[in-house]
Write a protein that holds these residues in place. Structure first.
Motif, PDB file in Angstrom:
ATOM      1  N   PRO A 110       0.812  -1.270   0.031  1.00  0.00           N
ATOM      2  CA  PRO A 110       0.036  -0.015   0.091  1.00  0.00           C
ATOM      3  C   PRO A 110       0.836   1.282   0.077  1.00  0.00           C
ATOM      4  CG  PRO A 110      -1.039  -1.793   1.516  1.00  0.00           C
ATOM      5  CD  PRO A 110       0.417  -2.236   1.116  1.00  0.00           C
ATOM      6  N   ALA A 111       1.980   1.454   0.934  1.00  0.00           N
ATOM      7  CA  ALA A 111       2.898   2.529   0.934  1.00  0.00           C
ATOM      8  C   ALA A 111       3.422   2.650  -0.561  1.00  0.00           C
ATOM      9  CB  ALA A 111       3.652   2.494   1.972  1.00  0.00           C
ATOM     10  N   ALA A 112       4.121   1.528  -0.889  1.00  0.00           N
ATOM     11  CA  ALA A 112       4.869   1.620  -2.181  1.00  0.00           C
ATOM     12  C   ALA A 112       3.811   2.083  -3.396  1.00  0.00           C
ATOM     13  CB  ALA A 112       5.233   0.062  -2.526  1.00  0.00           C
ATOM     14  N   ARG A 113       2.536   1.545  -3.408  1.00  0.00           N
ATOM     15  CA  ARG A 113       1.825   2.058  -4.355  1.00  0.00           C
ATOM     16  C   ARG A 113       1.303   3.616  -4.503  1.00  0.00           C
ATOM     17  NH1 ARG A 113      -2.248  -2.944  -2.664  1.00  0.00           N
ATOM     18  NH2 ARG A 113      -1.225  -4.540  -4.280  1.00  0.00           N
ATOM     19  N   ALA A 114       1.085   3.941  -3.142  1.00  0.00           N
ATOM     20  CA  ALA A 114       0.929   5.341  -3.019  1.00  0.00           C
ATOM     21  C   ALA A 114       2.107   6.254  -3.255  1.00  0.00           C
ATOM     22  CB  ALA A 114       0.727   5.826  -1.242  1.00  0.00           C
ATOM     23  N   ALA A 115       3.248   5.845  -3.178  1.00  0.00           N
ATOM     24  CA  ALA A 115       4.669   6.585  -3.597  1.00  0.00           C
ATOM     25  C   ALA A 115       4.793   6.227  -5.030  1.00  0.00           C
ATOM     26  CB  ALA A 115       5.779   6.121  -2.890  1.00  0.00           C
ATOM     27  N   THR A 116       4.335   5.307  -5.662  1.00  0.00           N
ATOM     28  CA  THR A 116       4.348   5.295  -7.118  1.00  0.00           C
ATOM     29  C   THR A 116       3.497   6.068  -7.821  1.00  0.00           C
ATOM     30  OG1 THR A 116       5.016   2.714  -6.754  1.00  0.00           O
ATOM     31  CG2 THR A 116       4.432   3.617  -9.029  1.00  0.00           C
ATOM     32  N   ALA A 117       2.291   6.147  -7.412  1.00  0.00           N
ATOM     33  CA  ALA A 117       1.129   7.115  -7.955  1.00  0.00           C
ATOM     34  C   ALA A 117       1.918   8.569  -7.845  1.00  0.00           C
ATOM     35  CB  ALA A 117      -0.070   7.030  -7.203  1.00  0.00           C
ATOM     36  N   MET A 118       2.859   8.848  -7.180  1.00  0.00           N
ATOM     37  CA  MET A 118       3.026  10.101  -7.320  1.00  0.00           C
ATOM     38  C   MET A 118       4.299  10.510  -8.134  1.00  0.00           C
ATOM     39  SD  MET A 118       1.822  11.664  -4.404  1.00  0.00           S
ATOM     40  CE  MET A 118       2.963  13.295  -4.420  1.00  0.00           C
ATOM     41  N   ILE A 119       4.790   9.499  -8.941  1.00  0.00           N
ATOM     42  CA  ILE A 119       5.632   9.784  -9.953  1.00  0.00           C
ATOM     43  C   ILE A 119       5.185   8.931 -11.362  1.00  0.00           C
ATOM     44  CG2 ILE A 119       7.551   9.941  -8.467  1.00  0.00           C
ATOM     45  CD1 ILE A 119       8.246   6.773  -9.087  1.00  0.00           C
ATOM     46  N   VAL A 120       4.121   8.424 -11.804  1.00  0.00           N
ATOM     47  CA  VAL A 120       3.676   7.769 -12.853  1.00  0.00           C
ATOM     48  C   VAL A 120       2.228   8.378 -12.982  1.00  0.00           C
ATOM     49  CG1 VAL A 120       5.290   6.134 -12.743  1.00  0.00           C
ATOM     50  CG2 VAL A 120       2.871   5.588 -11.816  1.00  0.00           C
ATOM     51  N   GLY A 121       1.677   8.286 -14.227  1.00  0.00           N
ATOM     52  CA  GLY A 121       0.067   8.417 -14.428  1.00  0.00           C
ATOM     53  C   GLY A 121      -0.731   7.299 -14.221  1.00  0.00           C
ATOM     54  N   ARG A 122      -0.121   5.887 -14.550  1.00  0.00           N
ATOM     55  CA  ARG A 122      -1.094   4.816 -14.763  1.00  0.00           C
ATOM     56  C   ARG A 122      -1.644   4.571 -13.426  1.00  0.00           C
ATOM     57  NH1 ARG A 122       4.040   1.237 -15.961  1.00  0.00           N
ATOM     58  NH2 ARG A 122       4.701   3.229 -16.796  1.00  0.00           N
ATOM     59  N   ASP A 123      -2.767   3.695 -13.416  1.00  0.00           N
ATOM     60  CA  ASP A 123      -3.525   3.339 -12.380  1.00  0.00           C
ATOM     61  C   ASP A 123      -2.507   2.133 -11.222  1.00  0.00           C
ATOM     62  OD1 ASP A 123      -5.236   2.356 -10.518  1.00  0.00           O
ATOM     63  OD2 ASP A 123      -6.742   1.788 -11.716  1.00  0.00           O
ATOM     64  N   VAL A 124      -2.179   2.391 -10.376  1.00  0.00           N
ATOM     65  CA  VAL A 124      -1.242   1.352  -9.710  1.00  0.00           C
ATOM     66  C   VAL A 124      -1.984   0.755  -8.380  1.00  0.00           C
ATOM     67  CG1 VAL A 124       0.849   2.123 -10.384  1.00  0.00           C
ATOM     68  CG2 VAL A 124      -0.084   3.141  -8.432  1.00  0.00           C
ATOM     69  N   THR A 125      -3.501   1.227  -8.411  1.00  0.00           N
ATOM     70  CA  THR A 125      -4.147   0.676  -6.948  1.00  0.00           C
ATOM     71  C   THR A 125      -4.113  -0.724  -6.724  1.00  0.00           C
ATOM     72  OG1 THR A 125      -6.048   0.665  -8.190  1.00  0.00           O
ATOM     73  CG2 THR A 125      -5.485   2.744  -7.205  1.00  0.00           C
ATOM     74  N   GLN A 126      -3.930  -1.611  -7.728  1.00  0.00           N
ATOM     75  CA  GLN A 126      -3.883  -3.079  -7.751  1.00  0.00           C
ATOM     76  C   GLN A 126      -2.615  -3.555  -8.103  1.00  0.00           C
ATOM     77  OE1 GLN A 126      -6.623  -4.701  -6.116  1.00  0.00           O
ATOM     78  NE2 GLN A 126      -7.541  -2.426  -6.036  1.00  0.00           N
ATOM     79  N   ALA A 127      -1.523  -2.565  -8.264  1.00  0.00           N
ATOM     80  CA  ALA A 127      -0.237  -3.430  -8.929  1.00  0.00           C
ATOM     81  C   ALA A 127       0.528  -4.122  -7.790  1.00  0.00           C
ATOM     82  CB  ALA A 127       0.730  -2.004  -9.228  1.00  0.00           C
ATOM     83  N   ASP A 128       1.210  -5.301  -8.126  1.00  0.00           N
ATOM     84  CA  ASP A 128       2.046  -6.072  -7.373  1.00  0.00           C
ATOM     85  C   ASP A 128       3.347  -5.556  -7.370  1.00  0.00           C
ATOM     86  OD1 ASP A 128       2.973  -6.718  -9.897  1.00  0.00           O
ATOM     87  OD2 ASP A 128       2.006  -8.855  -9.988  1.00  0.00           O
ATOM     88  N   GLU A 129       4.231  -6.284  -6.602  1.00  0.00           N
ATOM     89  CA  GLU A 129       5.721  -5.833  -6.646  1.00  0.00           C
ATOM     90  C   GLU A 129       6.444  -5.315  -8.099  1.00  0.00           C
ATOM     91  OE1 GLU A 129       9.902  -7.760  -5.273  1.00  0.00           O
ATOM     92  OE2 GLU A 129       8.133  -8.311  -4.153  1.00  0.00           O
ATOM     93  N   ALA A 130       6.129  -6.586  -8.831  1.00  0.00           N
ATOM     94  CA  ALA A 130       6.635  -6.391 -10.224  1.00  0.00           C
ATOM     95  C   ALA A 130       6.271  -5.149 -11.069  1.00  0.00           C
ATOM     96  CB  ALA A 130       6.449  -7.629 -11.088  1.00  0.00           C
TER      97      ALA A 130
END
Length: 303
Positions: A110-130
């Protein structure tokens, strides 16, 4: 001019853009953003949107370039180097990717998804580690070019006016250079201008990654040469493919946006998916590449 670029990089690496300064005066990119938004609202309507967009882009570039040229002329290269400092984003990029790498390594998705959403435009709400590692590595590679190497390259070529004009072009592309119903015509000139401005820096970034890749240099070079053209961007594929080849992972590929699935081709497609450890390795590659370019700038300045 290389001296201006070298000092700007040194200041950015040492202190970034302090939050206290940002809170008081903002940042030059936000100033440009307000001008672009104003012109977008005023001109992006009715007929002739393509030429109106070109006019808006030229006005924004002039608004950045002309004051920068006068300041460098009046105040000299040392002050120009200090004024160029906030236009380099080496530390900011490192900080944003580290913000993903730390929770990803700890298994905190969850924390990694929130941080990733700050730098990419794609939907990462369900993204796994890869998927999170892949998105962050792509952002790291692309922004190493757009946010660090390209500004420094144009500073070395044109001093403060060069880096200011480049940041204006890059901000225009990020705000209006999209193929959407609103901006496809209005932002067309800005998008093409950004492609031209990044033509050399993107390939230079790939070359820097290859130069610091160590034993993976040969594969990194082949991957960049063979796969970069498959990318949707004429420039971003070069640093992304070089990073994919160096790390031995596959990047790009299908991704989910809010309103659509983008079926992009893979870069280094026969390789494995990246993981948390690869994100840390990618940061190391990025730092070595920027350090090498900084050293080259110092040598050029000394010459």
């Amino acid at each position: 001019m290389a001296l201006i670029a070298a000092i700007a990089l040194l200041l950015d690496a040492a202190i970034g853009w302090p939050a206290a300064i940002y809170a008081r005066i903002g940042h030059p990119v936000t100033w440009l953003g307000r001008l672009i938004a104003t012109l977008d609202g005023a001109l992006n309507r009715g007929r002739g949107r393509r030429w109106k967009g070109a006019l808006a882009a030229l006005l924004v570039v002039a608004a950045a370039l002309v004051p920068a040229a006068l300041l460098q002329l009046w105040l000299g290269p040392w002050v120009a180097a200090v004024l160029a400092w906030p236009l380099v984003a080496a530390r900011s990029l490192d900080d944003h990717v580290q913000a993903v790498a730390r929770p990803l390594a700890a298994g905190d998705l969850p924390a990694a998804r929130a941080a990733t959403a700050m730098i990419v435009g794609r939907d990462v709400t369900q993204a796994d580690e890869a998927a999170l590692a892949r998105a962050s590595l792509e952002s790291l590679a692309e922004n190493a070019s757009d946010g660090v190497i390209a500004p420094l390259f144009w500073a070395a070529i044109g001093g403060l006016p060069g880096i200011a004009a480049y940041k204006a072009i890059n901000t225009l592309d990020s705000m209006i250079g999209h193929r959407t119903p609103r901006h496809e015509a209005f932002g067309a000139f800005a998008a093409r201008l950004d492609d031209v401005a990044n033509l050399i820096p993107a390939r230079l970034t790939a070359l820097l990654f290859v130069a610091v890749a160590g034993r993976g240099a040969g594969h990194a070079a082949r991957c960049a040469w063979e796969d970069a053209s498959a990318h949707r961007s004429p420039n971003a594929g070069w640093p992304e493919a070089a990073m994919a080849g160096t790390l031995g992972v596959r990047l790009s590929g299908p991704r989910l946006y809010a309103d659509r699935v983008a079926d992009e081709p893979w870069l280094n497609g026969a390789a494995r998916d990246p993981g948390a450890g690869d994100l840390a390795r990618g940061l190391g590659l990025y730092r070595r590449g920027v350090l090498l370019f900084g050293a080259l700038l110092v040598v050029l300045a000394a010459i």
